[in-house]
Design an enzyme around this catalytic site. Structure first.
Site, PDB file in Angstrom:
ATOM      1  CG  HIS A  82      -2.165   0.756   1.067  1.00  0.00           C
ATOM      2  ND1 HIS A  82      -3.293   0.190   0.518  1.00  0.00           N
ATOM      3  CD2 HIS A  82      -2.490   2.036   1.340  1.00  0.00           C
ATOM      4  CE1 HIS A  82      -4.263   1.095   0.480  1.00  0.00           C
ATOM      5  NE2 HIS A  82      -3.798   2.231   0.968  1.00  0.00           N
ATOM      6  CG  ASP A 161     -10.257   3.279   5.788  1.00  0.00           C
ATOM      7  OD1 ASP A 161      -9.793   4.377   6.149  1.00  0.00           O
ATOM      8  OD2 ASP A 161     -10.018   2.787   4.676  1.00  0.00           O
ATOM      9  NE  ARG A 168      -8.167  10.985   6.446  1.00  0.00           N
ATOM     10  CZ  ARG A 168      -7.300  10.078   5.972  1.00  0.00           C
ATOM     11  NH1 ARG A 168      -7.638   8.807   5.870  1.00  0.00           N
ATOM     12  NH2 ARG A 168      -6.094  10.433   5.616  1.00  0.00           N
ATOM     13  CB  SER A 183      -6.868   5.315   6.659  1.00  0.00           C
ATOM     14  OG  SER A 183      -7.181   5.005   5.333  1.00  0.00           O
ATOM     15  CE  LYS A 187      -7.221   1.535   2.589  1.00  0.00           C
ATOM     16  NZ  LYS A 187      -7.735   2.786   3.122  1.00  0.00           N
TER      17      LYS A 187
HETATM   18  N1  URA Z   1      -4.108   5.551   1.696  1.00  0.00           N
HETATM   19  C1  URA Z   1      -5.112   5.158   2.523  1.00  0.00           C
HETATM   20  O1  URA Z   1      -5.658   4.083   2.372  1.00  0.00           O
HETATM   21  N2  URA Z   1      -5.472   5.982   3.507  1.00  0.00           N
HETATM   22  C2  URA Z   1      -4.903   7.164   3.701  1.00  0.00           C
HETATM   23  O2  URA Z   1      -5.286   7.852   4.619  1.00  0.00           O
HETATM   24  C3  URA Z   1      -3.860   7.574   2.843  1.00  0.00           C
HETATM   25  C4  URA Z   1      -3.478   6.739   1.826  1.00  0.00           C
END
Ligand code: URA
Length: 433
Positions: A82, A161, A168, A183, A187
């Protein structure tokens, strides 16, 4: 307990306990807490921050707000990646099929655009037919059958989230370390991979503007990974200039297909290979990172990575003919060239400015329900350290119409700085934690 007291507590800078965080996450997920109340609390968190215990509680509350996937019957070396967000960041789209082509399963849930940063989910959605919202069973089935699945956060995975992320984005609360860390990790834990590699971007076009912030973000996410028993490695990479040549949804899919065909930009390749070699290591492929990089190169050269990407697109009901012939992708209505006004070397290419323009011309969202125009974006014909001559093309704006292109042409022009002295290429990889 009530939400007003919780908002008040965070507003005056106090920390929230586990019960209060659980109350908020449960209430916002089931709809008993309204968007405007959640917005107030998120803004207070953004301004006043959270301590480590609050961040951990928030993460696990969001993970537990929905289902979690168990892959134990399928594989025990599933590796996820990620990014904390970047401009022109197409790393997942390129890397996932490369890793899968080497026999390591990739099961990844990607986000949509956030603030000025593009989202892998939006980019994949630009492939006609590609279904990002498949049921959990199908997600698992695809991973078992072809060793890869890339979906959006549409399943009931960390639904809290999903709601907070969209909120956000529309209230300018994207750049908060507690909110980013919780966040991402909520996940990643819910999606069931065994280990995780995080690309922690740093610089003007990233949420972490400097190395200190990026290190702190990396530290807290590693700690969450440890607590969840998922080995987590963070690669800190520079996001001072956009990654690669294109910023925009279908433009970045085309660039990714080019990469898998062996045509790559140096900076994209460095990030892809660094993260990929660590993913392979965590998955037990080999501890030798150079060896892993050489195997990654092999599956690009022999076409297996591209083949895997086509398998993925087909499996998720996308039209593979677009991958076979990327020229089929719809083109923007209006393309405006931008030229250099002097000779020299590109010394700066402001990722934040390019990211903002991309959103404003329709490549991202200003409100959470906004539609995206997949065709718009910016082509960067010159990048930092490139030599440039007066009158030479430095960028193209791909816009919906002439008005949009003209409105932002000067902004894109000013995103470039040209120096009289040579500037040397610097690798985007900063450090690995
Ligand atoms: N990627 C995400 O999943 N969440 C964030 O807050 C920033 C980048």
């Amino acid at each position: 307990m009530n939400i007003l007291d919780i908002i008040e507590k965070k507003k005056i800078g106090n920390s929230l306990n586990k019960e209060e965080i659980d109350f908020f996450i449960k209430g916002y997920t089931d709809g008993s807490i309204a968007d405007y109340q959640a917005a107030a609390l998120i803004m207070a968190i953004c301004i006043n921050g959270m301590n480590e215990e609050e961040i951990l509680n928030l993460t696990f509350a969001m993970t537990n707000s929905g289902d979690t996937i168990d892959f134990t019957n399928i594989a025990n070396n599933i590796v996820d990646k990620h990014s904390t967000g970047g401009v022109g960041d197409k790393v997942t789209i390129i890397l996932a099929p490369i890793i899968s082509a080497l026999g390591i399963p990739v099961a990844k849930m990607s986000g949509r655009g956030l603030g000025i940063t593009g989202g892998t989910a939006d980019k994949l959605a630009s492939i006609p037919g590609y279904d990002l919202e498949i049921p959990i069973d199908e997600f698992k089935k695809n991973v078992k059958k072809i060793g890869i699945s890339l979906i959006s956060q549409s399943l009931n995975l960390a639904p809290a989230d999903k709601k907070i992320y969209a909120l956000r984005d529309s209230i300018s609360c994207t750049d908060s370390i507690p909110l980013i860390a919780s966040s991402i990790m909520s996940k990643k834990i819910a999606a069931g991979a065994n280990s995780i590699v995080l690309d922690v971007t740093c610089g003007n076009g990233a949420f972490a503007k400097n190395l200190e912030e990026a290190r702190e973000l990396a530290r807290i996410m590693k700690k969450i990974g440890e607590l969840a028993n998922k080995p987590t490695v963070c690669v800190l990479s520079s996001m001072e200039e956009p990654l690669g040549r294109f910023v925009g949804n279908n433009l970045e899919i085309k660039e990714s297909v080019n990469f898998l065909n062996g045509i790559y930009e140096k900076d994209v390749k460095e990030v892809v290979f660094e993260i990929g070699s660590i993913m392979l290591k965590l998955a037990g492929y080999s501890d030798d990172l150079d060896y892993n990089k050489s195997k990654m190169q092999e599956v690009i050269d022999n076409g297996n990575a591209l083949k895997k990407f086509k398998e993925l697109v087909k499996m998720q009901k996308g039209d593979v003919t677009y991958i076979e012939n990327p020229e089929k992708f719809e083109k923007a209505n209006y393309i405006l060239p931008i030229y250099a006004d002097k000779d020299g070397f590109i010394s700066k290419l402001d990722a934040m400015v390019i990211g903002k323009v991309s959103v404003l011309i329709g490549g991202g969202r200003l409100k959470k329900e906004d539609d995206i125009d997949y065709t718009v974006g910016i082509e960067l014909c010159k990048k930092v350290a490139d030599k440039v001559y007066k009158g030479e093309l430095i960028a193209n704006i791909y816009a919906k119409n002439e008005k949009d292109a003209v409105e932002y042409s000067n902004t894109v022009f000013k995103a470039f700085e040209i120096s009289d002295y040579p500037i040397f290429y610097k690798s985007p990889i900063i450090e690995v934690i």
